[in-house]
Design a protein around this motif. Structure first.
Motif, PDB file in Angstrom:
ATOM      1  N   ARG A  50     -38.589 140.771  16.108  1.00 41.49           N
ATOM      2  CA  ARG A  50     -37.904 139.472  16.192  1.00 41.49           C
ATOM      3  C   ARG A  50     -38.717 138.473  17.024  1.00 41.49           C
ATOM      4  O   ARG A  50     -38.759 137.292  16.698  1.00 41.49           O
ATOM      5  N   LEU A  51     -39.366 138.953  18.079  1.00 47.50           N
ATOM      6  CA  LEU A  51     -40.227 138.069  18.871  1.00 47.50           C
ATOM      7  C   LEU A  51     -41.347 137.508  18.012  1.00 47.50           C
ATOM      8  O   LEU A  51     -41.717 136.329  18.139  1.00 47.50           O
ATOM      9  N   LYS A  52     -41.894 138.339  17.134  1.00 43.97           N
ATOM     10  CA  LYS A  52     -42.967 137.883  16.243  1.00 43.97           C
ATOM     11  C   LYS A  52     -42.453 136.837  15.267  1.00 43.97           C
ATOM     12  O   LYS A  52     -43.146 135.850  14.972  1.00 43.97           O
ATOM     13  N   GLU A  53     -41.235 137.038  14.778  1.00 41.61           N
ATOM     14  CA  GLU A  53     -40.653 136.069  13.840  1.00 41.61           C
ATOM     15  C   GLU A  53     -40.392 134.737  14.532  1.00 41.61           C
ATOM     16  O   GLU A  53     -40.671 133.665  13.975  1.00 41.61           O
ATOM     17  N   ILE A  54     -39.865 134.789  15.754  1.00 44.10           N
ATOM     18  CA  ILE A  54     -39.614 133.561  16.509  1.00 44.10           C
ATOM     19  C   ILE A  54     -40.930 132.866  16.829  1.00 44.10           C
ATOM     20  O   ILE A  54     -41.043 131.633  16.746  1.00 44.10           O
ATOM     21  N   LEU A  82     -34.235 133.593  21.935  1.00 46.97           N
ATOM     22  CA  LEU A  82     -35.442 134.067  22.615  1.00 46.97           C
ATOM     23  C   LEU A  82     -35.151 134.354  24.078  1.00 46.97           C
ATOM     24  O   LEU A  82     -35.601 135.371  24.635  1.00 46.97           O
ATOM     25  N   GLN A  83     -34.375 133.491  24.711  1.00 41.62           N
ATOM     26  CA  GLN A  83     -34.049 133.680  26.122  1.00 41.62           C
ATOM     27  C   GLN A  83     -33.279 134.977  26.349  1.00 41.62           C
ATOM     28  O   GLN A  83     -33.505 135.675  27.344  1.00 41.62           O
ATOM     29  N   GLU A  84     -32.393 135.314  25.431  1.00 42.16           N
ATOM     30  CA  GLU A  84     -31.662 136.571  25.542  1.00 42.16           C
ATOM     31  C   GLU A  84     -32.616 137.763  25.495  1.00 42.16           C
ATOM     32  O   GLU A  84     -32.471 138.724  26.263  1.00 42.16           O
ATOM     33  N   HIS A  85     -33.599 137.700  24.600  1.00 42.64           N
ATOM     34  CA  HIS A  85     -34.539 138.813  24.459  1.00 42.64           C
ATOM     35  C   HIS A  85     -35.418 138.978  25.695  1.00 42.64           C
ATOM     36  O   HIS A  85     -35.679 140.095  26.141  1.00 42.64           O
TER      37      HIS A  85
END
Length: 318
Positions: A50-54, A82-85
């Motif tokens: 998900r970080l890569k997608e964002i 993103l902040q949650e992750h």
């Protein structure tokens, strides 16, 4: 761009249907186990993926986003996710590994003030108590971008969020503190104390106190920029936190008076203007109810300490 979360209602109902709280939990059938395992697995998010997608979205040129009807609100929602992750230190560090830190810092220059503010808030989460990410942000010139927004942004919320991120970035980081000092960060703090925003003032006072605690010789800079006069004014603020922080900062400067050459001529023992300000505040406190007096306990202690430090070594009337 909304994201789907776990089907908590379904899982909760399933759980409750198998236990009423009064009987021992029965053994699950193989079918039940399989259903539960599949339900949880289907809702598990691969955070790195998900970080890569964002990151891919953050790297996408604005004109492409516009062509796909991606709105500023969509970007804010993405930054919220993103902040949650990145509340996890491991994920915060992984963001840089997947190439997401630099485009995030690029959002600090976005034309939309809310995106600038939100990106600063995410940076603050990433670097808080995280030396590795602090260094990554500093190496990527993130401190310079944050300082620019803190001092020059036309939007007060963006300025305030940038200050919060700076505070997290340079805390317990000598490289960051040195960079802040060299870039005239103290001048930015002065502007913050001169503003009408209570929240901005509060953050500036807290960072100032931390910096003076870390390096007492910086009282020279504080006095030369007139921080003592600004804090004298803020003792009368309508906000209790600002009053306490201003008293704390002023007390720090008066205690450093003997070691700080400019202080001797700027905060003289028996300063009549300061005495009048303190007397007015003491009078205001004396009119408080018992409940308000209890809430103002720390302010009263700070006032008394400042009075003793500044006037004749005698206690105040508090």
């Amino acid at each position: 761009m909304a994201k789907e979360g776990p089907n908590w209602d379904g899982l909760l109902k399933w759980s409750l249907s198998h236990s009423d709280g009064t009987r021992p939990t029965r053994q699950l059938s193989e079918e039940d186990r399989k259903w539960f395992a599949e339900a949880m697995q289907s809702q598990t998010v691969d955070v790195v993926k998900r970080l890569k997608e964002i990151t891919q979205v953050m790297q996408t040129p604005q004109q492409v986003l516009d062509a796909h009807d991606v709105t500023p609100q969509d970007i804010e929602d993405l930054l919220d996710e993103l902040q949650e992750h990145v509340e996890s230190i491991d994920m915060a560090n992984d963001l840089h590994s997947v190439g997401g830190l630099v485009p995030l810092l690029g959002y600090l220059k976005n034309s939309n003030a809310n995106i600038r503010a939100k990106s600063a808030d995410v940076v603050s989460t990433i670097v808080e108590n995280n030396p590795r990410s602090q260094e990554s942000v500093i190496e990527a010139n993130g401190l310079e971008s944050l300082l620019l927004n803190f001092i020059s942004d036309t939007d007060m919320h963006s300025r305030t969020q940038a200050l919060g991120a700076i505070s997290s970035l340079i805390r317990n980081n000598q490289t960051g503190i040195a960079g802040f000092r060299i870039a005239n960060g103290y001048t930015g703090l002065k502007y913050a104390l001169e503003s009408d925003s209570v929240r901005f003032q509060r953050k500036a006072l807290n960072l100032l106190h931390y910096l003076l605690q870390e390096n007492g010789s910086d009282c020279d800079i504080a006095i030369e920029l007139g921080f003592h006069r600004l804090m004298m004014h803020l003792i009368s603020s309508i906000d209790a936190d600002v009053r306490e922080a201003a008293l704390r900062g002023l007390l720090k400067l008066t205690e450093a008076r003997k070691e700080c050459s400019p202080c001797g001529s700027s905060i003289e023992k028996g300063d009549e203007k300061l005495k009048q300000i303190l007397e007015d505040r003491i009078k205001g406190i004396s009119l408080m109810s018992q409940e308000d007096l209890a809430a103002a306990k720390e302010e009263r202690q700070l006032l008394n300490s400042l009075w003793i430090s500044t006037f004749y070594d005698e206690p105040s009337t508090l």
